[in-house]
Design a protein around this motif. Sequence first.
Motif, PDB file in Angstrom:
ATOM      1  N   ALA A  31      11.446  15.766  -6.175  1.00  9.96           N
ATOM      2  CA  ALA A  31      10.121  15.144  -6.253  1.00  9.96           C
ATOM      3  C   ALA A  31      10.232  13.624  -6.175  1.00  9.96           C
ATOM      4  O   ALA A  31       9.510  12.971  -5.400  1.00  9.96           O
ATOM      5  N   SER A  32      11.142  13.052  -6.943  1.00 11.83           N
ATOM      6  CA  SER A  32      11.273  11.591  -6.946  1.00 11.83           C
ATOM      7  C   SER A  32      11.831  11.076  -5.627  1.00 11.83           C
ATOM      8  O   SER A  32      11.455   9.993  -5.162  1.00 11.83           O
ATOM      9  N   ALA A  33      12.730  11.851  -5.000  1.00  8.72           N
ATOM     10  CA  ALA A  33      13.257  11.433  -3.692  1.00  8.72           C
ATOM     11  C   ALA A  33      12.142  11.375  -2.648  1.00  8.72           C
ATOM     12  O   ALA A  33      12.081  10.438  -1.836  1.00  8.72           O
ATOM     13  N   LEU A  34      11.250  12.373  -2.664  1.00  6.95           N
ATOM     14  CA  LEU A  34      10.149  12.391  -1.700  1.00  6.95           C
ATOM     15  C   LEU A  34       9.178  11.231  -1.957  1.00  6.95           C
ATOM     16  O   LEU A  34       8.704  10.588  -1.016  1.00  6.95           O
ATOM     17  N   LEU A  35       8.888  10.943  -3.205  1.00  7.17           N
ATOM     18  CA  LEU A  35       8.022   9.798  -3.519  1.00  7.17           C
ATOM     19  C   LEU A  35       8.639   8.493  -3.020  1.00  7.17           C
ATOM     20  O   LEU A  35       7.937   7.629  -2.470  1.00  7.17           O
ATOM     21  N   CYS A  36       9.967   8.370  -3.200  1.00  6.62           N
ATOM     22  CA  CYS A  36      10.647   7.164  -2.716  1.00  6.62           C
ATOM     23  C   CYS A  36      10.605   7.077  -1.195  1.00  6.62           C
ATOM     24  O   CYS A  36      10.471   5.982  -0.626  1.00  6.62           O
ATOM     25  N   ALA A  37      10.708   8.221  -0.516  1.00  7.51           N
ATOM     26  CA  ALA A  37      10.679   8.223   0.947  1.00  7.51           C
ATOM     27  C   ALA A  37       9.300   7.823   1.473  1.00  7.51           C
ATOM     28  O   ALA A  37       9.186   7.097   2.474  1.00  7.51           O
ATOM     29  N   ILE A  38       8.251   8.294   0.810  1.00 11.17           N
ATOM     30  CA  ILE A  38       6.896   7.912   1.216  1.00 11.17           C
ATOM     31  C   ILE A  38       6.694   6.403   1.029  1.00 11.17           C
ATOM     32  O   ILE A  38       6.160   5.710   1.911  1.00 11.17           O
ATOM     33  N   SER A  39       7.138   5.899  -0.111  1.00  5.22           N
ATOM     34  CA  SER A  39       7.030   4.450  -0.347  1.00  5.22           C
ATOM     35  C   SER A  39       7.829   3.655   0.678  1.00  5.22           C
ATOM     36  O   SER A  39       7.384   2.604   1.162  1.00  5.22           O
ATOM     37  N   ASP A  40       9.009   4.171   1.026  1.00  6.29           N
ATOM     38  CA  ASP A  40       9.845   3.505   2.022  1.00  6.29           C
ATOM     39  C   ASP A  40       9.148   3.449   3.371  1.00  6.29           C
ATOM     40  O   ASP A  40       9.135   2.406   4.038  1.00  6.29           O
ATOM     41  N   ALA A  41       8.546   4.574   3.775  1.00  4.36           N
ATOM     42  CA  ALA A  41       7.853   4.614   5.066  1.00  4.36           C
ATOM     43  C   ALA A  41       6.664   3.666   5.098  1.00  4.36           C
ATOM     44  O   ALA A  41       6.294   3.154   6.162  1.00  4.36           O
ATOM     45  N   LEU A  42       6.087   3.394   3.940  1.00  4.19           N
ATOM     46  CA  LEU A  42       4.937   2.488   3.857  1.00  4.19           C
ATOM     47  C   LEU A  42       5.352   1.042   3.608  1.00  4.19           C
ATOM     48  O   LEU A  42       4.523   0.199   3.244  1.00  4.19           O
ATOM     49  N   GLY A  43       6.638   0.765   3.782  1.00  6.53           N
ATOM     50  CA  GLY A  43       7.115  -0.601   3.654  1.00  6.53           C
ATOM     51  C   GLY A  43       7.271  -1.077   2.225  1.00  6.53           C
ATOM     52  O   GLY A  43       7.271  -2.282   1.962  1.00  6.53           O
ATOM     53  N   GLY A  44       7.393  -0.129   1.287  1.00  8.56           N
ATOM     54  CA  GLY A  44       7.606  -0.514  -0.105  1.00  8.56           C
ATOM     55  C   GLY A  44       6.355  -0.479  -0.950  1.00  8.56           C
ATOM     56  O   GLY A  44       6.297  -1.142  -1.991  1.00  8.56           O
ATOM     57  N   HIS A  45       5.332   0.294  -0.558  1.00 10.58           N
ATOM     58  CA  HIS A  45       4.135   0.453  -1.387  1.00 10.58           C
ATOM     59  C   HIS A  45       4.431   1.487  -2.475  1.00 10.58           C
ATOM     60  O   HIS A  45       4.863   2.596  -2.185  1.00 10.58           O
ATOM     61  N   TYR A  46       4.182   1.138  -3.735  1.00 14.32           N
ATOM     62  CA  TYR A  46       4.490   2.021  -4.855  1.00 14.32           C
ATOM     63  C   TYR A  46       3.194   2.515  -5.500  1.00 14.32           C
ATOM     64  O   TYR A  46       2.334   1.717  -5.867  1.00 14.32           O
ATOM     65  N   PHE A  47       3.076   3.830  -5.599  1.00 14.18           N
ATOM     66  CA  PHE A  47       1.840   4.438  -6.092  1.00 14.18           C
ATOM     67  C   PHE A  47       1.792   4.531  -7.615  1.00 14.18           C
ATOM     68  O   PHE A  47       0.721   4.589  -8.197  1.00 14.18           O
ATOM     69  N   ASN A  48       2.946   4.612  -8.240  1.00 11.81           N
ATOM     70  CA  ASN A  48       3.013   4.733  -9.698  1.00 11.81           C
ATOM     71  C   ASN A  48       2.221   5.938 -10.217  1.00 11.81           C
ATOM     72  O   ASN A  48       1.559   5.864 -11.255  1.00 11.81           O
ATOM     73  N   ARG A  49       2.334   7.039  -9.519  1.00 12.20           N
ATOM     74  CA  ARG A  49       1.627   8.260  -9.920  1.00 12.20           C
ATOM     75  C   ARG A  49       2.178   9.450  -9.134  1.00 12.20           C
ATOM     76  O   ARG A  49       2.888   9.290  -8.140  1.00 12.20           O
ATOM     77  N   THR A  50       1.839  10.633  -9.597  1.00  8.74           N
ATOM     78  CA  THR A  50       2.031  11.864  -8.834  1.00  8.74           C
ATOM     79  C   THR A  50       0.816  12.759  -9.084  1.00  8.74           C
ATOM     80  O   THR A  50       0.209  12.689 -10.161  1.00  8.74           O
ATOM     81  N   PRO A  51       0.452  13.597  -8.119  1.00 10.49           N
ATOM     82  CA  PRO A  51       1.011  13.614  -6.769  1.00 10.49           C
ATOM     83  C   PRO A  51       0.407  12.520  -5.900  1.00 10.49           C
ATOM     84  O   PRO A  51      -0.650  11.981  -6.210  1.00 10.49           O
ATOM     85  N   VAL A  52       1.098  12.223  -4.805  1.00  8.05           N
ATOM     86  CA  VAL A  52       0.597  11.289  -3.815  1.00  8.05           C
ATOM     87  C   VAL A  52       0.046  12.107  -2.656  1.00  8.05           C
ATOM     88  O   VAL A  52       0.789  12.781  -1.943  1.00  8.05           O
ATOM     89  N   MET A  53      -1.280  12.066  -2.485  1.00  6.55           N
ATOM     90  CA  MET A  53      -1.962  12.887  -1.483  1.00  6.55           C
ATOM     91  C   MET A  53      -2.216  12.098  -0.207  1.00  6.55           C
ATOM     92  O   MET A  53      -2.069  10.866  -0.162  1.00  6.55           O
ATOM     93  N   ALA A  54      -2.621  12.821   0.824  1.00  6.31           N
ATOM     94  CA  ALA A  54      -2.833  12.201   2.142  1.00  6.31           C
ATOM     95  C   ALA A  54      -3.885  11.092   2.070  1.00  6.31           C
ATOM     96  O   ALA A  54      -3.729  10.033   2.700  1.00  6.31           O
ATOM     97  N   ASP A  55      -4.970  11.293   1.316  1.00 11.20           N
ATOM     98  CA  ASP A  55      -6.006  10.265   1.245  1.00 11.20           C
ATOM     99  C   ASP A  55      -5.501   8.992   0.575  1.00 11.20           C
ATOM    100  O   ASP A  55      -5.903   7.880   0.936  1.00 11.20           O
ATOM    101  N   GLN A  56      -4.595   9.150  -0.386  1.00  7.07           N
ATOM    102  CA  GLN A  56      -4.035   7.982  -1.059  1.00  7.07           C
ATOM    103  C   GLN A  56      -3.097   7.217  -0.121  1.00  7.07           C
ATOM    104  O   GLN A  56      -3.031   5.982  -0.160  1.00  7.07           O
ATOM    105  N   ILE A  57      -2.367   7.963   0.712  1.00 10.18           N
ATOM    106  CA  ILE A  57      -1.483   7.312   1.697  1.00 10.18           C
ATOM    107  C   ILE A  57      -2.316   6.519   2.700  1.00 10.18           C
ATOM    108  O   ILE A  57      -1.967   5.371   3.045  1.00 10.18           O
ATOM    109  N   LEU A  58      -3.419   7.085   3.141  1.00 12.26           N
ATOM    110  CA  LEU A  58      -4.259   6.386   4.121  1.00 12.26           C
ATOM    111  C   LEU A  58      -4.881   5.121   3.523  1.00 12.26           C
ATOM    112  O   LEU A  58      -5.138   4.158   4.230  1.00 12.26           O
ATOM    113  N   ASN A  59      -5.123   5.132   2.229  1.00 13.96           N
ATOM    114  CA  ASN A  59      -5.752   3.983   1.585  1.00 13.96           C
ATOM    115  C   ASN A  59      -4.742   3.010   0.977  1.00 13.96           C
ATOM    116  O   ASN A  59      -5.135   2.049   0.310  1.00 13.96           O
ATOM    117  N   ALA A  60      -3.457   3.277   1.211  1.00 14.90           N
ATOM    118  CA  ALA A  60      -2.418   2.434   0.601  1.00 14.90           C
ATOM    119  C   ALA A  60      -2.440   1.034   1.226  1.00 14.90           C
ATOM    120  O   ALA A  60      -2.711   0.861   2.399  1.00 14.90           O
TER     121      ALA A  60
END
Length: 442
Positions: free
Chosen positions: A413-442
Amino acid sequence: SLVYTPEAMRFRGIPVYTNTPIRGAQRGPGQNQIACAIEPLIDKAADQLGIDRLAIRRINAPNNKSKVGGNQGPVTSAYMREALNKGAKAFNWNAKKRQTRKRNGSKVIGLGIGQAYHSAGSSGFDGLVSITPDGKLHIHTGVGNLGTFSHTATSRAAAEVLKSNWENCIVERGDTRKGLPWNLAQFGSNTSFTMTRTNYVAAMDAKRKLQEIAAKDLGGSPDNYDVADEKVFNKSNRSTSLTFAQAAKRAIELGGEYSGLEMPEDLNPQTKRAVAGLAGTGLIGVSKDNLEKSGTAPALAAGFVQIELDLETGKYEILDYVGVADCGTVLHPQGLETQIKGGGVMGFGMATTERYCYDPQIGLPTNIAFYQCKPLSYLDVPADMKTVAVDKADPQNPIGSKGIGEPLQGCSASALLCAISDALGGHYFNRTPVMADQILNA
């Protein structure tokens, strides 16, 4: 968490009461949630310090000298650095990190590493084996069946002590009428460490009795005898021997502790009742686990993931995943592989799909079906998920084994969260789960 061992730390917790239903962890209460909170912050620290994300984890990895818990107690063994090294090699980290944040149209590559911990072993429970006049070794276990085959995997410890052919062993389980000892329930990643110890001490008691019966009937001292292939034999002349079947019959004739008519006083009442039910049926080996345990037995896991994230839809595809387990000596390779993969899939769901929604007025759940709070399926994960074991023995288990079940979810779970943040250039959500709508609004 053992994974994060700062020299000084201050913690303040504030309980917040809500009108929503009481909830519990799916797997690994508390520890997996800590991994999801802290691992992305480790990446953030690495980025600000200009350190490779793998390197910062290697530097801070717990080891055999690490301390854990509020009282800073010792651990029995910890090989997280070895887990990271093995995982990085299997994942090909050095090559893949050159692809990180590489973009192809709306899709971008992200990499993540996750680590997780859970305590994984207890002591003080009872072991029970019996050898019947047909020469069969019966290994009595209170371990249930969670689908991991651990009831039988942990029973192998008794067979190895007595050097019995596995085809000649019977695992007695699932019914107290079969004479089951007092064993720890299956929770907290405890089974492998705890139940191999109980089976070991019971088998050692049976071995002692076999040696004593042989000495009584064949002469010499018990130390002159050893066991193998369903026989107890003289070490200097293997033809001077008794079969297990013969020894079981003699145990019945001798009575007392040999046949279960007498038993150690420190046994749990449940085990005493089990022994009483088996008394007179063969040679009984029974003992409480009084082996040394001077620290926390930790289960440690690491996960490496590569994803392709679509910035236009917020959806991602997992391209590669490697899960690594520090579980001591591997008991059941196929069972461990299934544990690592299953924990990985559950972790991916924890990280990105299993969101709970509640009515703000009455607190009742508004997503009431799996499709509204979706656990992942085979269609959502790579067809080939790689698994690795450190396979270094824990010194406080007689066969070197530790538990592993729970942190396998936290590391993925933590590896996937880190990968999503990495793909977004280092945006950190500080929460779970991270959903598609949250990624689009990051």
